[in-house]
Design an enzyme around this catalytic site. Structure first.
Site, PDB file in Angstrom:
ATOM      1  N   CYS A  56      59.287  11.079  24.736  1.00  0.00           N
ATOM      2  CA  CYS A  56      58.846   9.812  23.998  1.00  0.00           C
ATOM      3  C   CYS A  56      57.614   9.357  23.979  1.00  0.00           C
ATOM      4  CB  CYS A  56      60.011   8.799  24.277  1.00  0.00           C
ATOM      5  SG  CYS A  56      59.688   7.998  25.797  1.00  0.00           S
TER       6      CYS A  56
ATOM      7  N   HIS B  33      61.939   3.901  27.636  1.00  0.00           N
ATOM      8  CA  HIS B  33      61.885   4.558  26.360  1.00  0.00           C
ATOM      9  C   HIS B  33      61.032   4.005  25.485  1.00  0.00           C
ATOM     10  CE1 HIS B  33      62.988   7.231  23.299  1.00  0.00           C
ATOM     11  NE2 HIS B  33      63.505   6.347  22.314  1.00  0.00           N
TER      12      HIS B  33
ATOM     13  N   ASP C 184      61.514   6.225  15.554  1.00  0.00           N
ATOM     14  CA  ASP C 184      61.830   6.752  16.794  1.00  0.00           C
ATOM     15  C   ASP C 184      61.779   8.215  16.812  1.00  0.00           C
ATOM     16  OD1 ASP C 184      62.187   7.440  19.608  1.00  0.00           O
ATOM     17  OD2 ASP C 184      64.214   6.580  19.569  1.00  0.00           O
TER      18      ASP C 184
END
Length: 292
Positions: free
Chosen positions: A84, A124, A139
């Site tokens: 991420c 995250h 995302d």
């Protein structure tokens, strides 16, 4: 009387540059370059297809850099994927370069957490994109259940993407209201993560990234996680177990792979440039088997 001295405000630092031509070629995007919802939707769908999620470098002992030039060299230039902090830091710079108003956010992962498990720390990175006064969640870095469309962060009800339905509902942690992202898995709403309010600066992610690729409690240090999401399929690897779902989330196949099969899937299905140095790690991954 001496006149009052005046000072000139120091302008905010510009976002690190990104080679838009190279990035857009990498994801196969040839459309307009303007900050519209249509452009955001297209990029959010194409990115996870072209740039897989993977943590191979952690298992290879190479560490994870989130220095912009090094992220770009890996994810754009070398044809690799990342997790991420790499994926969404790149996407953030791309969206900013296209003129979007975008900020970094942080989420608490809930995905696959056992019932009654203690809360996890925020680990995250996600993005908030403001369009016409509304915040959209983007995302590109959540493994085999990555978003392939931006979602309205503060809207209730079901939201559809090219790869299944999602919803975002109010949740709380220690009395603080957060927004919980859930995915429809064959009729069951499964929590992915909870997004906290408040933007994070690029430097704020340094410690979280270091923790993620070094700390023994981080699953990235002791298991392999790989994912690619195309317009028609989701492919996920947890160690040597391959899970293949269609665009609706329905399970097509799930099986354990040998070392040769794992290497072939990484190369031919995930699209990674498999290196000879990966072989010992893949042998170790197969020996580990699938985590419970």
């Amino acid at each position: 009387m001496r006149p009052l001295e005046t000072t000139t405000a120091t302008p905010a630092p510009a976002a690190p540059a990104v080679d838009l031509d190279a990035y857009l070629a990498r994801i196969g995007y040839e459309g307009p370059r303007e900050p519209t919802l249509a452009v955001l939707r297209s990029i959010c769908q194409k990115h996870p297809d072209a740039i897989p999620f993977e943590n191979l470098d952690v298992l290879l002992g190479r560490g994870i850099s989130i220095v912009p030039a090094e992220v770009d060299a890996k994810l754009i230039g070398a044809g690799r994927g990342g997790y991420c902090y790499e994926q969404n830091s790149l996407l953030k710079r791309v969206l900013a370069a296209l003129g979007f108003e975008v900020e970094g956010l942080m989420a608490r992962v809930l995905w696959m957490a056992p019932e009654g498990a203690p809360p996890r720390p925020r680990s995250h990175q996600v993005l908030g994109v403001t369009l016409e006064g509304e915040t959209w969640l983007a995302d590109a870095g959540f493994g085999g259940c990555v978003l392939t469309a931006p979602l309205r962060l503060f809207a209730d009800g079901e939201q559809h993407s090219p790869n299944g339905a999602f919803r975002i509902v109010d949740a709380s942690h220690d009395g603080v209201v957060e927004r919980q992202v859930q995915a429809d898995l064959s009729g069951r709403w499964a929590p992915l993560y909870q997004v906290a309010k408040g933007a994070w600066a690029a430097v704020d992610y340094e410690q979280a990234n270091f923790f993620t690729y070094t700390h023994p409690s981080s699953h990235f240090t002791w298991s392999m996680t790989v994912g690619r999401t195309t317009p028609t399929d989701r492919f996920a690897l947890k160690n040597n177990r391959l899970t293949h779902r269609d665009a609706t989330g329905a399970l097509i196949e799930q099986r354990d792979l040998s070392v040769d099969e794992l290497e072939a899937i990484l190369r031919d299905v995930i699209g990674l440039p498999v290196e000879p140095e990966w072989r010992p790690v893949l042998e170790k991954v197969v020996a580990w088997g699938t985590p419970a």
